[in-house]
Design a protein around this motif. Structure first.
Motif, PDB file in Angstrom:
ATOM      1  N   LEU A 247     -16.310 -16.180 -18.232  1.00  0.00           N
ATOM      2  CA  LEU A 247     -15.222 -17.354 -17.801  1.00  0.00           C
ATOM      3  C   LEU A 247     -14.668 -16.998 -16.941  1.00  0.00           C
ATOM      4  N   SER A 248     -14.540 -18.178 -15.187  1.00  0.00           N
ATOM      5  CA  SER A 248     -13.388 -17.893 -14.433  1.00  0.00           C
ATOM      6  C   SER A 248     -11.727 -18.157 -14.452  1.00  0.00           C
ATOM      7  N   SER A 249     -11.226 -18.030 -13.701  1.00  0.00           N
ATOM      8  CA  SER A 249      -9.746 -17.188 -13.893  1.00  0.00           C
ATOM      9  C   SER A 249      -9.477 -18.941 -14.070  1.00  0.00           C
ATOM     10  N   SER A 250      -9.659 -20.197 -13.523  1.00  0.00           N
ATOM     11  CA  SER A 250      -9.657 -21.775 -13.914  1.00  0.00           C
ATOM     12  C   SER A 250     -10.496 -21.525 -15.261  1.00  0.00           C
ATOM     13  N   ALA A 251     -11.039 -22.207 -15.480  1.00  0.00           N
ATOM     14  CA  ALA A 251     -11.857 -21.556 -16.455  1.00  0.00           C
ATOM     15  C   ALA A 251     -10.943 -21.425 -18.163  1.00  0.00           C
ATOM     16  N   ARG A 252     -11.044 -19.667 -17.547  1.00  0.00           N
ATOM     17  CA  ARG A 252      -9.759 -18.670 -18.508  1.00  0.00           C
ATOM     18  C   ARG A 252      -8.513 -19.283 -18.616  1.00  0.00           C
ATOM     19  N   GLY A 253      -7.762 -19.948 -18.022  1.00  0.00           N
ATOM     20  CA  GLY A 253      -6.380 -20.451 -18.109  1.00  0.00           C
ATOM     21  C   GLY A 253      -6.526 -21.855 -18.798  1.00  0.00           C
ATOM     22  N   ALA A 254      -7.865 -22.451 -18.620  1.00  0.00           N
ATOM     23  CA  ALA A 254      -7.529 -23.971 -19.354  1.00  0.00           C
ATOM     24  C   ALA A 254      -7.771 -23.951 -21.036  1.00  0.00           C
ATOM     25  N   TYR A 255      -8.815 -22.622 -21.287  1.00  0.00           N
ATOM     26  CA  TYR A 255      -8.892 -21.547 -22.389  1.00  0.00           C
ATOM     27  C   TYR A 255      -7.712 -21.232 -23.343  1.00  0.00           C
ATOM     28  N   MET A 256      -7.129 -20.658 -22.883  1.00  0.00           N
ATOM     29  CA  MET A 256      -5.334 -19.837 -23.328  1.00  0.00           C
ATOM     30  C   MET A 256      -4.824 -21.385 -22.943  1.00  0.00           C
ATOM     31  N   THR A 257      -4.138 -22.231 -22.308  1.00  0.00           N
ATOM     32  CA  THR A 257      -3.325 -23.554 -22.596  1.00  0.00           C
ATOM     33  C   THR A 257      -4.104 -23.761 -23.911  1.00  0.00           C
ATOM     34  N   GLN A 258      -4.999 -24.365 -23.787  1.00  0.00           N
ATOM     35  CA  GLN A 258      -6.419 -25.408 -25.335  1.00  0.00           C
ATOM     36  C   GLN A 258      -5.724 -24.166 -27.214  1.00  0.00           C
ATOM     37  N   GLN A 259      -5.475 -22.860 -26.372  1.00  0.00           N
ATOM     38  CA  GLN A 259      -5.815 -21.906 -27.870  1.00  0.00           C
ATOM     39  C   GLN A 259      -4.176 -22.326 -28.396  1.00  0.00           C
ATOM     40  N   LEU A 260      -3.253 -22.452 -27.157  1.00  0.00           N
ATOM     41  CA  LEU A 260      -1.729 -22.294 -27.530  1.00  0.00           C
ATOM     42  C   LEU A 260      -1.611 -24.027 -27.698  1.00  0.00           C
ATOM     43  N   LEU A 261      -1.645 -24.350 -27.272  1.00  0.00           N
ATOM     44  CA  LEU A 261      -1.575 -25.810 -27.782  1.00  0.00           C
ATOM     45  C   LEU A 261      -2.298 -26.066 -28.885  1.00  0.00           C
ATOM     46  N   ILE A 262      -3.590 -25.825 -29.550  1.00  0.00           N
ATOM     47  CA  ILE A 262      -3.880 -26.061 -31.249  1.00  0.00           C
ATOM     48  C   ILE A 262      -2.826 -25.531 -32.021  1.00  0.00           C
ATOM     49  N   MET A 263      -2.439 -24.291 -32.019  1.00  0.00           N
ATOM     50  CA  MET A 263      -1.178 -23.590 -32.792  1.00  0.00           C
ATOM     51  C   MET A 263       0.311 -23.995 -32.607  1.00  0.00           C
ATOM     52  N   GLU A 264       0.560 -24.343 -31.137  1.00  0.00           N
ATOM     53  CA  GLU A 264       2.004 -25.453 -31.193  1.00  0.00           C
ATOM     54  C   GLU A 264       1.652 -26.911 -32.001  1.00  0.00           C
ATOM     55  N   MET A 265       0.668 -27.387 -31.601  1.00  0.00           N
ATOM     56  CA  MET A 265       0.698 -29.192 -32.310  1.00  0.00           C
ATOM     57  C   MET A 265       0.749 -28.643 -33.706  1.00  0.00           C
ATOM     58  N   PHE A 266       0.124 -28.003 -34.064  1.00  0.00           N
ATOM     59  CA  PHE A 266      -0.301 -27.843 -35.856  1.00  0.00           C
ATOM     60  C   PHE A 266       1.226 -27.710 -36.698  1.00  0.00           C
ATOM     61  N   LEU A 267       1.783 -26.479 -35.349  1.00  0.00           N
ATOM     62  CA  LEU A 267       3.324 -26.224 -36.574  1.00  0.00           C
ATOM     63  C   LEU A 267       4.112 -27.862 -36.146  1.00  0.00           C
ATOM     64  N   ILE A 268       4.055 -28.413 -34.792  1.00  0.00           N
ATOM     65  CA  ILE A 268       5.424 -29.501 -34.272  1.00  0.00           C
ATOM     66  C   ILE A 268       4.646 -30.284 -35.836  1.00  0.00           C
ATOM     67  N   THR A 269       3.295 -30.575 -35.910  1.00  0.00           N
ATOM     68  CA  THR A 269       3.337 -31.417 -36.717  1.00  0.00           C
ATOM     69  C   THR A 269       3.585 -31.917 -38.388  1.00  0.00           C
ATOM     70  N   LEU A 270       3.428 -30.444 -38.350  1.00  0.00           N
ATOM     71  CA  LEU A 270       4.110 -30.087 -39.800  1.00  0.00           C
ATOM     72  C   LEU A 270       6.199 -30.533 -39.687  1.00  0.00           C
ATOM     73  N   ILE A 271       6.721 -29.859 -38.981  1.00  0.00           N
ATOM     74  CA  ILE A 271       7.874 -29.931 -38.480  1.00  0.00           C
ATOM     75  C   ILE A 271       7.906 -31.067 -38.682  1.00  0.00           C
ATOM     76  N   SER A 272       7.173 -32.303 -38.119  1.00  0.00           N
ATOM     77  CA  SER A 272       7.178 -33.358 -37.661  1.00  0.00           C
ATOM     78  C   SER A 272       7.737 -34.464 -39.096  1.00  0.00           C
ATOM     79  N   ARG A 273       6.614 -33.653 -39.597  1.00  0.00           N
ATOM     80  CA  ARG A 273       6.836 -34.907 -41.106  1.00  0.00           C
ATOM     81  C   ARG A 273       7.405 -34.636 -41.809  1.00  0.00           C
ATOM     82  N   VAL A 274       8.197 -33.270 -41.445  1.00  0.00           N
ATOM     83  CA  VAL A 274       9.673 -32.926 -42.690  1.00  0.00           C
ATOM     84  C   VAL A 274      10.937 -33.710 -41.471  1.00  0.00           C
ATOM     85  N   VAL A 275      10.806 -34.132 -40.832  1.00  0.00           N
ATOM     86  CA  VAL A 275      11.875 -34.663 -39.988  1.00  0.00           C
ATOM     87  C   VAL A 275      12.109 -36.082 -40.519  1.00  0.00           C
ATOM     88  N   TYR A 276      10.379 -37.095 -39.689  1.00  0.00           N
ATOM     89  CA  TYR A 276      10.042 -38.219 -40.536  1.00  0.00           C
ATOM     90  C   TYR A 276      10.229 -39.036 -42.084  1.00  0.00           C
TER      91      TYR A 276
END
Length: 300
Positions: A247-276
């Motif tokens: 992995l190059s630096s840019s590819a590794r940055g994209a890789y980190m962004t994707q992994q973080l977003l999956i975890m964050e969006m998973f939590l937001i999906t669960l919280i959204s279910r409670v709120v809505y």
């Protein structure tokens, strides 16, 4: 695909993140069934669009994680989808007030405070604008332009990319990426401004509908999907995030962004279910609110 070159901890991480994405989509499907059963028809579509933001971003990030060469397409897809969600969130606030006619009745003598973020939060001297059909039209146009122009710019970027004129990480003045990114940034700020103006106006009225937690979730998705990704991309381009072959630096940055977003969006999906999912009290009709205010004035 990177999966062939992964060690055991890497495969375990991929499996966990993929499972999170699958659960987020299943939670969303279950929420859609609930919305169709319990929510009035005139509000269904906007609420489904808003609830779909987190699962869609998680899914595009998961595809980008498994197939790194698809990163540009998955990022563009998520960005276009969220551009539509910004418009839908404004429409949801109008519909939660009972629609445009009832909103105009409720605030017939009211004024919009336009000195709000992200455009004019420091311009406190700006005059308040009267709430009319015309001002509502301009607010809706402000978000709609982004929902319309973002896919057009995505199509233009892909055309330039196939011709070799667009490179995602080439931010030199001679490249197309810097100019398209700046234009998208301006359009984004213009689109976020009407949502902030409307939220400032209706947040007290829609407090019973928990509009503040809903707005906070929308803001979190915006910050994580745009600002967080931009910060990681800048760090990768400056080589602060080191390369790790293959992995190059840019590819590794994209890789980190994707992994973080999956975890964050998973939590937001669960919280959204409670709120809505909560059963909210319906708003009083405008006539009854006017009668109550007159009765309160007459009471010594």
């Amino acid at each position: 695909s990177l999966s062939a070159g992964l060690d055991l901890p890497g495969r375990f991480l991929f499996a966990v993140l993929t499972l999170m994405t699958l659960i987020a989509n299943l939670v969303f499907i279950e929420e859609v069934v609930y919305i169709y059963r319990r929510i009035p028809s005139f509000k269904r579509s906007v609420i489904i669009w808003i609830n779909a933001a987190a699962p869609v971003i998680a899914t595009t990030s998961c595809i980008g994680m498994w197939i790194p060469r698809s990163t540009m397409f998955t990022d563009f897809t998520a960005a276009v989808f969220f551009a539509i969600v910004i418009h839908k969130f404004l429409m949801m606030m109008i519909k939660e007030c009972g629609g445009q006619k009832l909103l105009l009745k409720r605030f017939e003598n009211g004024h919009f405070k336009i000195s709000t973020g992200p455009c004019c939060c420091c311009c406190l001297c700006l005059p308040r604008v009267r709430i009319t059909r015309r001002t509502l039209f301009w607010l809706k146009l402000g978000t709609f332009q982004f929902a319309f122009l973002r896919p057009v710019l995505m199509f233009l970027s892909i055309v330039l990319w196939t011709n070799g004129n667009y490179t995602l990480y080439n931010l030199s003045p001679k490249g197309a990426a810097i100019w398209i990114s700046c234009f998208v940034g301006v359009l984004t700020i213009i689109a976020l401004w009407p949502v902030g103006i409307m939220f400032q106006q209706v947040r007290t009225l829609l407090n019973c509908k928990k509009i503040i937690p809903k707005f906070a979730l929308y803001q979190f998705i915006l910050i994580l999907n745009h600002l967080q990704a931009a910060i990681i991309n800048i760090l990768a381009m400056q080589r602060i995030i080191p390369c790790a072959p293959p992995l190059s630096s840019s590819a590794r940055g994209a890789y980190m962004t994707q992994q973080l977003l999956i975890m964050e969006m998973f939590l937001i999906t669960l919280i959204s279910r409670v709120v809505y999912r909560r059963r909210y009290r319906e708003l009083e009709p405008p006539e009854r609110m006017a009668e109550e205010s007159e009765a309160n004035k007459q009471t010594p």
